[in-house]
Design a protein around this motif. Structure first.
Motif, PDB file in Angstrom:
ATOM      1  N   LYS A 439       0.828  -1.200   0.000  1.00 18.74           N
ATOM      2  CA  LYS A 439       0.000   0.000   0.000  1.00 18.74           C
ATOM      3  C   LYS A 439       0.871   1.261   0.000  1.00 18.74           C
ATOM      4  CE  LYS A 439      -3.987   2.127   0.309  1.00 18.74           C
ATOM      5  NZ  LYS A 439      -4.943   2.123  -0.811  1.00 18.74           N
ATOM      6  N   GLN A 442       2.134   1.808  -3.444  1.00 21.55           N
ATOM      7  CA  GLN A 442       1.048   2.288  -4.301  1.00 21.55           C
ATOM      8  C   GLN A 442       0.823   3.789  -4.122  1.00 21.55           C
ATOM      9  OE1 GLN A 442      -2.610   0.018  -3.862  1.00 21.55           O
ATOM     10  NE2 GLN A 442      -3.844   1.820  -4.331  1.00 21.55           N
ATOM     11  N   GLU A 464      -7.422   6.496  -2.118  1.00 22.64           N
ATOM     12  CA  GLU A 464      -6.128   5.815  -2.096  1.00 22.64           C
ATOM     13  C   GLU A 464      -5.598   5.659  -0.676  1.00 22.64           C
ATOM     14  OE1 GLU A 464      -4.531   4.310  -4.401  1.00 22.64           O
ATOM     15  OE2 GLU A 464      -5.638   4.948  -6.188  1.00 22.64           O
TER      16      GLU A 464
END
Length: 466
Positions: A439, A442, A464
């Protein structure tokens, strides 16, 4: 309708059609990145966790905004409160210092919530749009801070957060110049909160959630004024009932420079360590002394600290430090733990850490803090904006350390090249407190593709971080 000049200037600035320079937007994006990391880091704080979620139990909204660490989507006001509170809680977000001081990224609570609200209902708001609003909110709060000292009148700096949020959010909601003027006049009519919760013996965690409350109130006033646009054209200048007479003791609120992009370009970042900003350079000086003298701390007879007037008045000389909120706003405590550890972490302010390290109180008892008049002048000099501190150690045998002086904290514009990699590292570390490696990677990738990020819908951006 003609309003007081300050309100006219704010409204004209907020509603004018303009795009800021690429350099200004780059700094704004760095501020947004840093603020989002601060938000994630705060999720781990036990006291903060108690304040998370809707103000009214069970008050989740199916069509609301998702906030990291909160189990359900929140309505507009609850979202602005939670985002503002999370960004501010650890005293780790950006800062601007002048006659008043404050943390302009506090306004992101209202800006992000309002932008999400508008975009999720069909009028796309991009990250670029958010940055534009952010620069304007920073500028309004910061320029008001240049010449108007709320603290000397006994009021808290988050009042300027409410003013700035109300102005830019009114525009985000589609308000024209008249609507923005009405909204800002209502924010001035609201008045300012007392600073009592920032000073002994009344220091509490309200100093950590006051900004979230202020940005939420700015959103609320924008909503109310949008329903029925009623304002108070002479709210500042009215001789009997106006703000200047009743809140500022007859001193007129002013905007000492044209509203542009000065504040974002002179913003102070909190880099590797969380400390009240007037003490940042003192922490740096103490860390430098730790490297040379860490094995002689028990032999110190005196610690001489030179600082600027605002630090003396706001964070020095506290008789009793009862809780973490007291300690992270104590110049002496910041210096002591930095001398002891050669670093500074949020955990060092905790009751358990303080209670298990009696040497902290011993070091604090050796400190003599005095104002350096040149430091005070440099603090207010618009060309410098220095935040100077100096520390010297005097040992029992009469030997002295060098005087370690730090004029500009690492987050200062004069040290901007130093701070960028530090903010990147701080951002990754803050994300690591809540997210796994995949994560984190990302989220970092989103910020590396700046062109795509600028065009991203703010709803997608906020998702996000879920």
């Amino acid at each position: 309708m003609k309003y007081d000049d300050v309100i006219e200037e704010i409204s004209g600035y907020v509603t004018e059609d303009r795009t800021f320079s690429a350099d200004t937007l780059d700094i704004a994006l760095l501020i947004l990145k840093d603020s989002m990391g601060c938000m994630i880091k705060s999720l781990d704080n036990p006291q903060c966790q108690k304040m998370l979620g809707p103000v009214e139990a069970g008050g989740f909204r199916e069509d609301g905004m998702p906030i990291p660490g909160i189990s359900g989507p929140l309505g507009l006001l609850d979202a602005s409160w939670n985002i503002g509170m999370l960004i501010r809680w650890l005293d780790y977000n950006d800062c601007f210092l002048a006659e008043e001081w404050g943390h302009p990224s506090d306004n992101l609570g209202g800006i992000l919530a309002a932008s999400y609200h508008v975009s999720s209902r069909g009028t796309k708001v991009t990250v670029m749009d958010v940055l534009q609003s952010m620069v304007k909110a920073h500028e309004i709060q910061g320029v008001l801070s240049l010449s108007n000292s709320l603290n000397r009148a006994g009021y808290d700096h988050v009042f300027f957060v409410k003013i700035a949020t109300s102005a830019v959010v009114s525009e985000i909601f589609g308000g024209d110049a008249e609507k923005v003027k009405s909204t800002v006049s209502n924010a001035f009519t609201d008045g300012a909160p007392l600073r009592i919760y920032r000073h002994a013996p009344n220091v509490t965690t309200r100093k950590s959630w006051a900004a979230g409350d202020a940005t939420m109130r700015g959103v609320r006033l924008a909503l109310l004024t949008d329903k029925l646009s009623e304002g108070y054209p002479n709210v500042l200048s009215e001789p009997d009932w106006g703000f200047n007479e009743n809140m500022m003791g007859g001193n007129a609120i002013t905007l000492p420079r044209k509203l542009d992009d000065y504040v974002v370009n002179n913003i102070l970042f909190k880099a590797d360590f969380p400390a009240e900003f007037h003490g940042q350079t003192a922490a740096e000086a103490a860390m430098a002394l730790h490297r040379e003298y860490r094995d002689k701390l028990g032999l110190i007879r005196e610690i001489r600290v030179a600082t600027h007037e605002s630090a003396v008045r706001i964070i020095a000389g506290k008789v009793e430090l009862k809780n973490p909120s007291d300690r992270d706003h104590s110049l002496e405590y910041i210096i002591a733990v930095s001398l002891l550890n050669g670093g500074l972490k949020t955990e060092y302010y905790a009751d358990s850490y303080h209670d298990s390290h009696p040497e902290i109180d011993h070091l604090m008892s050796r400190m003599i803090v005095k104002e350096d008049e040149q430091y005070s002048k440099d603090y207010l000099d618009p060309a410098k904006r220095a935040v100077s501190n100096a520390v010297r150690l005097i040992f029992e045998d009469g030997q002295e350390s060098e005087k370690v002086e730090v004029e500009y904290p690492i987050g200062h514009r004069f040290r901007r090249n130093e701070v960028i990699p530090i903010i990147d590292r701080k951002f990754e570390n803050n994300l690591g407190s809540h997210f796994g490696e995949d994560k984190i990677r990302q989220i970092k990738n989103i910020f590396e593709d700046t062109d795509s990020l600028m065009k991203m819908d703010i709803c997608d951006f906020m998702h996000e971080f879920q």
